[in-house]
Scaffold this motif. Structure first.
Motif, PDB file in Angstrom:
ATOM      1  N   GLU A  96       8.267 -11.092 -13.091  1.00 50.04           N
ATOM      2  CA  GLU A  96       8.530 -12.345 -12.388  1.00 50.04           C
ATOM      3  C   GLU A  96       9.902 -12.870 -12.765  1.00 50.04           C
ATOM      4  N   VAL A  97      10.244 -12.678 -14.028  1.00 49.68           N
ATOM      5  CA  VAL A  97      11.532 -13.178 -14.494  1.00 49.68           C
ATOM      6  C   VAL A  97      12.650 -12.235 -14.108  1.00 49.68           C
ATOM      7  N   MET A  98      12.356 -10.940 -14.243  1.00 49.30           N
ATOM      8  CA  MET A  98      13.417  -9.962 -14.131  1.00 49.30           C
ATOM      9  C   MET A  98      13.629  -9.472 -12.724  1.00 49.30           C
ATOM     10  N   VAL A  99      12.575  -8.944 -12.174  1.00 50.95           N
ATOM     11  CA  VAL A  99      12.735  -8.137 -10.975  1.00 50.95           C
ATOM     12  C   VAL A  99      12.729  -8.967  -9.711  1.00 50.95           C
ATOM     13  N   GLN A 100      11.809  -9.908  -9.626  1.00 44.81           N
ATOM     14  CA  GLN A 100      11.646 -10.596  -8.350  1.00 44.81           C
ATOM     15  C   GLN A 100      12.881 -11.391  -7.936  1.00 44.81           C
ATOM     16  N   PRO A 101      13.517 -12.115  -8.832  1.00 47.35           N
ATOM     17  CA  PRO A 101      14.730 -12.819  -8.384  1.00 47.35           C
ATOM     18  C   PRO A 101      15.803 -11.847  -7.914  1.00 47.35           C
ATOM     19  N   HIS A 102      15.937 -10.699  -8.625  1.00 49.37           N
ATOM     20  CA  HIS A 102      16.898  -9.679  -8.195  1.00 49.37           C
ATOM     21  C   HIS A 102      16.611  -9.206  -6.793  1.00 49.37           C
ATOM     22  N   LYS A 160      17.245 -11.657  -3.993  1.00 52.68           N
ATOM     23  CA  LYS A 160      18.667 -11.723  -3.626  1.00 52.68           C
ATOM     24  C   LYS A 160      19.031 -10.537  -2.749  1.00 52.68           C
ATOM     25  N   LYS A 161      18.551  -9.376  -3.158  1.00 49.77           N
ATOM     26  CA  LYS A 161      18.911  -8.158  -2.452  1.00 49.77           C
ATOM     27  C   LYS A 161      18.354  -8.160  -1.041  1.00 49.77           C
ATOM     28  N   PHE A 162      17.073  -8.481  -0.916  1.00 47.16           N
ATOM     29  CA  PHE A 162      16.473  -8.436   0.411  1.00 47.16           C
ATOM     30  C   PHE A 162      17.033  -9.519   1.314  1.00 47.16           C
ATOM     31  N   LYS A 163      17.335 -10.659   0.717  1.00 49.08           N
ATOM     32  CA  LYS A 163      17.883 -11.732   1.545  1.00 49.08           C
ATOM     33  C   LYS A 163      19.203 -11.294   2.151  1.00 49.08           C
ATOM     34  N   SER A 164      20.065 -10.693   1.329  1.00 47.70           N
ATOM     35  CA  SER A 164      21.358 -10.297   1.880  1.00 47.70           C
ATOM     36  C   SER A 164      21.194  -9.145   2.850  1.00 47.70           C
ATOM     37  N   ALA A 165      20.179  -8.271   2.620  1.00 49.30           N
ATOM     38  CA  ALA A 165      19.952  -7.168   3.562  1.00 49.30           C
ATOM     39  C   ALA A 165      19.467  -7.720   4.890  1.00 49.30           C
ATOM     40  N   LYS A 166      18.544  -8.688   4.815  1.00 51.15           N
ATOM     41  CA  LYS A 166      18.006  -9.254   6.059  1.00 51.15           C
ATOM     42  C   LYS A 166      19.115  -9.939   6.850  1.00 51.15           C
ATOM     43  N   GLU A 167      19.968 -10.689   6.132  1.00 55.59           N
ATOM     44  CA  GLU A 167      21.053 -11.396   6.827  1.00 55.59           C
ATOM     45  C   GLU A 167      22.000 -10.430   7.502  1.00 55.59           C
ATOM     46  N   ALA A 168      22.149  -9.256   6.905  1.00 54.06           N
ATOM     47  CA  ALA A 168      23.067  -8.282   7.500  1.00 54.06           C
ATOM     48  C   ALA A 168      22.403  -7.465   8.586  1.00 54.06           C
ATOM     49  N   GLN A 207       7.488  -6.205  -2.246  1.00 57.51           N
ATOM     50  CA  GLN A 207       7.743  -7.086  -1.095  1.00 57.51           C
ATOM     51  C   GLN A 207       6.620  -8.071  -0.805  1.00 57.51           C
ATOM     52  N   PRO A 208       5.345  -7.674  -0.844  1.00 55.32           N
ATOM     53  CA  PRO A 208       4.296  -8.689  -0.612  1.00 55.32           C
ATOM     54  C   PRO A 208       4.334  -9.799  -1.652  1.00 55.32           C
ATOM     55  N   ASN A 209       4.647  -9.432  -2.918  1.00 55.18           N
ATOM     56  CA  ASN A 209       4.726 -10.464  -3.948  1.00 55.18           C
ATOM     57  C   ASN A 209       5.883 -11.417  -3.686  1.00 55.18           C
ATOM     58  N   LEU A 210       6.979 -10.856  -3.178  1.00 54.66           N
ATOM     59  CA  LEU A 210       8.128 -11.708  -2.868  1.00 54.66           C
ATOM     60  C   LEU A 210       7.765 -12.683  -1.756  1.00 54.66           C
ATOM     61  N   THR A 211       7.050 -12.147  -0.758  1.00 62.38           N
ATOM     62  CA  THR A 211       6.667 -13.012   0.363  1.00 62.38           C
ATOM     63  C   THR A 211       5.797 -14.154  -0.128  1.00 62.38           C
ATOM     64  N   LYS A 212       4.867 -13.815  -1.031  1.00 60.53           N
ATOM     65  CA  LYS A 212       3.983 -14.865  -1.552  1.00 60.53           C
ATOM     66  C   LYS A 212       4.775 -15.883  -2.349  1.00 60.53           C
ATOM     67  N   ARG A 213       5.695 -15.405  -3.187  1.00 61.49           N
ATOM     68  CA  ARG A 213       6.379 -16.312  -4.099  1.00 61.49           C
ATOM     69  C   ARG A 213       7.440 -17.145  -3.407  1.00 61.49           C
ATOM     70  N   TYR A 214       8.207 -16.510  -2.527  1.00 57.49           N
ATOM     71  CA  TYR A 214       9.326 -17.211  -1.917  1.00 57.49           C
ATOM     72  C   TYR A 214       9.050 -17.638  -0.488  1.00 57.49           C
ATOM     73  N   GLU A 215       7.837 -17.327  -0.007  1.00 59.39           N
ATOM     74  CA  GLU A 215       7.430 -17.730   1.341  1.00 59.39           C
ATOM     75  C   GLU A 215       8.432 -17.286   2.390  1.00 59.39           C
ATOM     76  N   GLU A 216       8.807 -16.050   2.305  1.00 61.96           N
ATOM     77  CA  GLU A 216       9.738 -15.509   3.289  1.00 61.96           C
ATOM     78  C   GLU A 216       9.368 -14.065   3.567  1.00 61.96           C
ATOM     79  N   VAL A 225       5.159  -1.254   2.498  1.00 61.32           N
ATOM     80  CA  VAL A 225       5.668  -1.843   3.734  1.00 61.32           C
ATOM     81  C   VAL A 225       5.617  -0.757   4.801  1.00 61.32           C
ATOM     82  N   PRO A 226       4.823  -0.974   5.843  1.00 62.14           N
ATOM     83  CA  PRO A 226       4.573   0.132   6.781  1.00 62.14           C
ATOM     84  C   PRO A 226       5.802   0.518   7.587  1.00 62.14           C
ATOM     85  N   LEU A 227       5.813   1.791   7.988  1.00 62.75           N
ATOM     86  CA  LEU A 227       6.948   2.325   8.741  1.00 62.75           C
ATOM     87  C   LEU A 227       6.731   2.250  10.249  1.00 62.75           C
ATOM     88  N   ASN A 228       5.624   1.579  10.676  1.00 55.53           N
ATOM     89  CA  ASN A 228       5.296   1.603  12.104  1.00 55.53           C
ATOM     90  C   ASN A 228       6.466   1.184  12.993  1.00 55.53           C
TER      91      ASN A 228
END
Lengths: 317, 191, 350
Positions: free
Chosen positions: A222-228, A231-239, A259-268, A299-302
């Motif tokens: 929670e401290v280490m990985v999720q904030p990283h 940040k990474k996914f946010k910039s990827a999504k924006e691009a 990714q599901p944990n990120l969605t739960k934690r950051y509601e995105e 995260v499904p590839l459908n």
């Protein structure tokens, strides 16, 4: 370091090998067996023979990062694994950045310190192994880059401009000699993606470490990985990135399973699938989907499969 | 005594041989550090470290071994190697971290992050038993041991039923060889 | 004036070369001043301003050009370079060729002054800074050209709202660059940052440094005035990453004095790249059997800081990074050596 840090793919492989030893990765073969399979299928199409040995153990990279034991054990483990490869008289090809980093560094220590080589050999001799320091360590991604033109010529499912973001990971680019790029601004994965018809996207946090680092991702993620990762996914999504490729199962675990944990934690929502670059090459070269093992992805590839208009095959995704 | 408490760090009381020790053990001379901060500038986790990479190198120079072994950064470094990659003097900070972690563990210094030691023990156990890291069992035991019983249970359940987590994991062909390696490797002095 | 027989070849028409040519010529000896560009001036001609007095370098350049024009002893050959040199007893026979391959000449000279100057290290080696990848990352000479453009008042370019200056790009770097310090970058970076604040008072300027080196007359006062009066923000820390975001550039570094990682968003980044000898310096030195060091800079003999070989002298940045005044001193010193040589033993032993 007197040796050259960055070398061209032709210098790494003056000749394309006919046979290679594929080194299994603990995380890779258990979490994403599709990656291992993809490599076998693609190598088959490129005419490279693959040899494996079930006697091989984990490279012991986990143990070293945790640094909780005598590093001599890792030396012995590496010597044993590489001795197994040497018995086949082949070079070692890994598909995990972690395996790459640890095998390279540990074999380097042994090759340049005869005392350690001796110590490791003393331990494994009792089981009938001998490590001589002859086998070269390579990462499969290097061979993909060397064979980029061949791969481009065999594409049957071009990626139709699919927006792909690359995640290089850390341990390959961190080596000090004989690698394809020094990590300042690597582009070799992007070149491969272009060759198979995708559109590489240089998103802002492209070179950020995933943070999983064999262990941190479990003990205090929670401290280490999720904030990283956020940040990474946010910039990827924006691009506008639609898919992320990796070349390390460890990174793949971090980027995909969290990714599901990120969605739960950051509601995105992110919904950006993460696969190995070998699997992406597999798709482009027409390897049947059921052999690429996307069932293992969180995260499904459908979306991607539909976008590319590919046959689903018997497996559901 | 209150007076002692407020005294500044006295350099000659600190471990002056630490720099030499690191030079031999990690093959890196911290004297070459230009104090430029490029390591910290690129460090993946500098914002949560209590001591940033540049400060860690300075601590080695000053010989502040106790600080180094008790710091939080030791257990939150992810070994991404960006620091040594960017360093104009090629100071091998990941190697220094590895060495200090090992030293701290063997001297029984408790890791500041919860559950780190538990994880290590379980990982090593797993390898001793099966030759590989059996992640399912590892995670279950970790959750039990750290009393986070239901952590990620939902994710685990989904993964299990999709066949992504196997309760069984195949053993390495000759597990005895692996076990013997643990017993046989002699203790050497370096990292 | 009595016409003295000896001829000196001066290679390089920058400030050091011009100074050497002038002092030798004004003393009455013949000089052939060869410059490979189409005009004289070298780097001096590219500068917008100078430290520590904020003087116009063009005034200095024009002064020298005028003096050269008024000195009949000096023959100026622009657009030409040296292709070969051979020793014949106490004389050098030198082949010259025009850049367009047209003009080919051969000359006989009694002494040589090498003043080929410097260029900047290629900063694209640092992929993390994005030089050559992002258009708004430039090196210091390219930025000086931008200052000239903005200063002319006719520029179409949008002025930047914030500029970051990185010092020591390639200098003081044992892993990828040169281990040495390029001496003048701390001063010229302060100058450039100060000019940005003068031209665009609303703009922000940041200088990322490891140290600032200001050892010279009025140098410290100059740098302090840039920091204290012009309000350029100095941050101690070598930047580690440059990331693009929405058309701007994000710089990531550590503020080492606070010990925390920091980020700043800027429009433009200026890299103070390391100073290296102009290409071709080593080959040229070899033609005259002059000694160069491992970096290609000319190496001086014991007891003589401007002598690189037999009847061969040097001046300016081809010997090592030097500021404007220093190039002038050295040019004059090399000239003095040549004149002394000719008077010790005219056409005789060295």
């Amino acid at each position: 370091m007197t040796e050259q840090r960055v070398v061209s793919p032709e210098e790494l492989f003056p000749e394309v090998p006919a046979s290679i030893f594929l080194f299994r990765s603990c995380t890779g073969s258990m979490e994403y067996p599709g990656t291992e399979n993809a490599i076998k299928e693609v190598m088959n199409k490129l005419g490279v023979n693959i040899v494996m040995d079930p006697d091989q153990t984990c490279c012991s990279g986990y143990l070293l990062t945790c640094s909780a034991h005598k590093p001599e054990v890792s030396l012995a483990v590496t010597a044993r694994n590489l001795a197994i490869v040497e018995k086949q008289n082949l070079d070692t090809y890994v598909f995990c950045n972690g395996c790459y980093g640890y095998n390279r560094e540990l074999s380097h220590i042994m090759k340049h310190n005869p005392a350690y080589m001796q110590m490791a050999n003393d331990v494994i001799a009792k089981q009938g192994y001998k490590y001589e320091g002859k086998t070269e360590i390579h990462h499969v991604q290097e061979l993909w880059y060397r064979l980029k033109d061949e791969i481009a010529s065999k594409v049957v499912n071009p990626l139709q401009g699919l927006k792909v973001g690359v995640h290089y990971g850390c341990h390959y680019l961190a080596q000090q000699y004989h690698i394809l790029d020094d990590g300042g601004y690597p582009t070799f994965h992007e070149e491969i993606i272009e060759a198979i018809g995708g559109t590489p996207v240089f998103y802002k946090e492209r070179q950020l470490c995933c943070g999983y680092s064999v262990g941190r991702g479990i003990t205090h993620k929670e401290v280490m990985v999720q904030p990283h990762l956020y940040k990474k996914f946010k910039s990827a999504k924006e691009a506008g990135v639609e898919l992320i490729t990796t070349c390390c199962p460890g990174c793949n675990v971090g980027l995909d399973r969290e990714q599901p944990n990120l969605t739960k934690r950051y509601e995105e929502e992110f919904n950006i699938p993460v696969i190995d670059i070998s699997q992406l090459i597999g798709i482009a070269l027409g390897v049947p989907l059921k052999k690429l093992g996307f069932e293992a992805n969180t995260v499904p590839l459908n979306g991607i499969i539909n976008r590319l208009g590919l046959e689903r095959g018997e497996s559901s995704l | 005594m209150a007076v002692e408490f407020y005294r500044p760090m006295r350099l000659n009381n600190l471990n002056s041989s630490l720099q030499q020790e690191i030079r031999e053990a990690c093959d890196t001379d911290v004297e070459m550090c230009l104090e430029c901060g490029k390591c910290t500038g690129g460090c993946s986790n500098a914002h949560i470290f209590d001591y940033t990479p540049r400060k860690i190198v300075q601590l080695v120079k000053m010989g502040a071994e106790e600080t180094l072994m008790n710091m939080d950064a030791l257990w939150t470094c992810v070994a991404c190697h960006l620091c040594v990659d960017r360093c104009p003097s090629q100071i091998n900070i990941p190697r220094i971290m590895d060495y200090m972690r090992e030293k701290a563990y063997h001297q029984g210094v408790k890791a500041r992050r919860p559950n780190v030691e538990l994880f290590h023990e379980l990982m090593l156990d797993s390898i001793k038993q099966t030759g590989k890291v059996a992640e399912t069992q590892l995670i279950i035991k970790f959750n039990l041991g750290s009393k986070q019983y239901l952590k990620d249970a939902d994710l685990g359940r989904r993964m299990f039923f999709k066949g992504k987590l196997s309760p069984f994991s195949p053993n390495v062909k000759d597990i005895n060889q692996v076990r013997l390696m643990f017993i046989r490797t002699p203790v050497h002095k370096e990292g | 004036m009595k016409d003295k027989g000896e001829t000196t070849l001066v290679v390089g028409g920058g400030l050091a070369g011009m100074e050497a040519a002038l002092k030798i010529g004004q003393a009455g000896y013949k000089v052939i001043l060869v410059e490979k560009q189409a005009v004289l001036g070298g780097v001096l001609g590219q500068l917008y301003s100078s430290f520590p007095r904020w003087e116009d370098p063009q005034a200095l350049l024009n002064n020298k050009l005028q003096q050269i024009q008024q000195c009949p002893q000096i023959m100026v050959l622009t657009g030409m370079s040296i292709t070969n040199a051979q020793r014949d007893d106490k004389v050098y026979i030198v082949d010259l060729q025009g850049i367009n391959q047209g003009d080919i000449r051969q000359i006989r000279v009694d002494a040589v002054v090498l003043a080929t100057g410097f260029e900047l290290f290629d900063a694209s080696v640092y992929g993390e800074y994005g030089y050559g990848i992002y258009p708004n990352v430039v090196n210091s000479l390219e930025f000086e050209a931008k200052l000239k453009e903005w200063g002319s008042g006719h520029s179409e370019q949008i002025p930047p709202k914030s500029v970051a200056f990185f010092k020591c790009v390639g200098s003081r770097d044992r892993s990828k660059g040169k281990p040495y310090c390029s001496k003048i970058c701390c001063m010229y970076t302060a100058k450039q940052a100060g000019i940005v604040k003068d031209m665009f008072p609303e703009a922000k300027a940041y200088v990322f440094y490891m140290d600032y080196r200001a050892s010279g007359k009025d140098y410290e006062e100059f740098t302090r005035s840039v920091i204290e009066t012009k309000h350029v923000r100095y941050v101690r820390g070598r930047p580690s990453k440059v990331l693009p975001e929405n058309g701007k550039l994000i710089v990531r570094a550590e503020d080492t004095l606070m010990g925390v990682p920091i980020e700043v968003e800027v429009d433009m980044i200026v890299l103070a790249a390391a100073i290296i000898p102009s290409r071709g310096t080593r080959e040229l030195a070899q033609m005259f059997r002059a000694v160069t060091d491992e970096y290609g800079f000319l190496e001086h003999e014991t007891f003589n800081p401007v002598k690189a070989g037999d009847r061969v002298f040097f001046a300016g940045a081809c010997g090592f990074a030097i500021e404007t005044q220093g190039a002038q001193y050295q040019g004059a010193a090399a000239a003095a050596e040549v004149i002394a040589l000719f008077n010790r033993d005219p056409q005789g032993g060295d």
